[in-house]
Design an enzyme around this catalytic site. Sequence first.
Site, PDB file in Angstrom:
ATOM      1  N   GLU A  47       0.827  -1.211   0.000  1.00  0.00           N
ATOM      2  CA  GLU A  47       0.000   0.000   0.000  1.00  0.00           C
ATOM      3  C   GLU A  47       0.863   1.263   0.000  1.00  0.00           C
ATOM      4  O   GLU A  47       0.520   2.243  -0.642  1.00  0.00           O
ATOM      5  CB  GLU A  47      -0.961   0.009   1.202  1.00  0.00           C
ATOM      6  CG  GLU A  47      -2.135  -0.946   1.048  1.00  0.00           C
ATOM      7  CD  GLU A  47      -3.010  -0.633  -0.154  1.00  0.00           C
ATOM      8  OE1 GLU A  47      -3.027   0.518  -0.618  1.00  0.00           O
ATOM      9  OE2 GLU A  47      -3.667  -1.565  -0.658  1.00  0.00           O
ATOM     10  N   TYR A  52      -6.364   6.448   4.533  1.00  0.00           N
ATOM     11  CA  TYR A  52      -6.565   5.443   3.480  1.00  0.00           C
ATOM     12  C   TYR A  52      -5.769   4.170   3.767  1.00  0.00           C
ATOM     13  O   TYR A  52      -6.297   3.053   3.724  1.00  0.00           O
ATOM     14  CB  TYR A  52      -6.162   6.001   2.100  1.00  0.00           C
ATOM     15  CG  TYR A  52      -6.036   4.894   1.087  1.00  0.00           C
ATOM     16  CD1 TYR A  52      -7.172   4.329   0.516  1.00  0.00           C
ATOM     17  CD2 TYR A  52      -4.784   4.364   0.750  1.00  0.00           C
ATOM     18  CE1 TYR A  52      -7.071   3.271  -0.366  1.00  0.00           C
ATOM     19  CE2 TYR A  52      -4.675   3.306  -0.129  1.00  0.00           C
ATOM     20  CZ  TYR A  52      -5.814   2.766  -0.682  1.00  0.00           C
ATOM     21  OH  TYR A  52      -5.706   1.700  -1.544  1.00  0.00           O
ATOM     22  N   ASP A  80      -9.600   6.610  -1.187  1.00  0.00           N
ATOM     23  CA  ASP A  80      -8.586   7.342  -1.960  1.00  0.00           C
ATOM     24  C   ASP A  80      -9.273   7.931  -3.190  1.00  0.00           C
ATOM     25  O   ASP A  80     -10.504   7.874  -3.310  1.00  0.00           O
ATOM     26  CB  ASP A  80      -7.418   6.419  -2.340  1.00  0.00           C
ATOM     27  CG  ASP A  80      -7.869   5.297  -3.252  1.00  0.00           C
ATOM     28  OD1 ASP A  80      -9.102   5.135  -3.442  1.00  0.00           O
ATOM     29  OD2 ASP A  80      -7.012   4.579  -3.788  1.00  0.00           O
TER      30      ASP A  80
END
Length: 352
Positions: A38, A121, A139
């Site tokens: 991520e 996020y 996001d």
Amino acid sequence: MSYDYKEIVPFLLNWFDYNARILPWRENPRPYYVWISEIMLQQTRVEAVKEYFYRFTKAIPDIETLAHIEDEKLMKLWEGLGYYNRARNLKKAARLVMSDYDGELPSDYKELLKLPGIGAYTAGAIASIAFGLPEAAIDGNALRIAKRIAGSLEDITKESVKKELAEDFKRVLPKDRPGDFNQALMDLGAMICLPNGRPLCEQCPVMHLCQAYHKDMVMQIPVKPPRKERRIEKRTILLMEFQDRYLIHKREPKGLLAGLWELPGIEGEWSAAKLRKGLEGKGITIASMESLGSAKHIFSHLEWHMMGYHVRIQELPMEFLHDNAYVMADGMELKSVYTLPSAFSAYTKGLW
Ligand code: SF4
């Protein structure tokens, strides 16, 4: 404006069951892998991230190793991904996880948010994908899809709009598959509800529920304020070669490309004659000098418009060699030890 997304959930999950992208961090979604992927994906395309992810997790297989990795090695593994603060924050967070969380990423959204580099996020993505917690991951992708489905002309860059969508999604997140819901949105945004150009609505599992599609507004949504023009900075870049080695310089610890190595540069576009005079004024004896042409590098708020010169040096004053901010490195060292950001790639081709 709040919206009820309940109806999209089964269609989205069913689509995901058959169309989910095969990604290396999904094969074994342990928290460390989800976290690393991520962070890498924050500013980089999935296709580019795959290779970096393999390389990074092979060299740094767990949080403990990350907490103790040498900075230079970490930067080298991140080389080419850009936004190097992401890597620095990974290490800072790993140290904190070792000291405050017994070496395990916390399985709690609020605790995840306390770690450097983890925002709302990323905390939502890790919490839902790695720990199965009912947290939304909002996001630009999720915002674009959601606002198109709702037919909403709200400005998606507003914090209030993001917060409201997180609450809307939290209300409908399937308790047994929150991670899949978030990943389905990621995949739909990457494959169907595209950010640039026309989305592939005819292939979309929620087309029948999408207001933007029915009102023919897919190209008007999402709404964002116009982007600010990037500042342009002209720079003259020097590839200075001395006895088959190249002079590199360590940038200041703060600011753009902080603490990274660079090819020495000067603000402004210098002519060959002015450059020769300037270098000779510093006591450098030049054997030859040739232009390497112009190149451009785009940062988020800034563009470097560069002119490069290959300067072969006959004599270099000792102060350059004794200054810790400068190093003479050969091609192999540039390849394996020192991190040169991709901003300089136009001038480092063929050095290793
Ligand atoms: Fe996006 Fe089109 Fe699907 Fe609406 S129908 S969510 S605009 S791809």
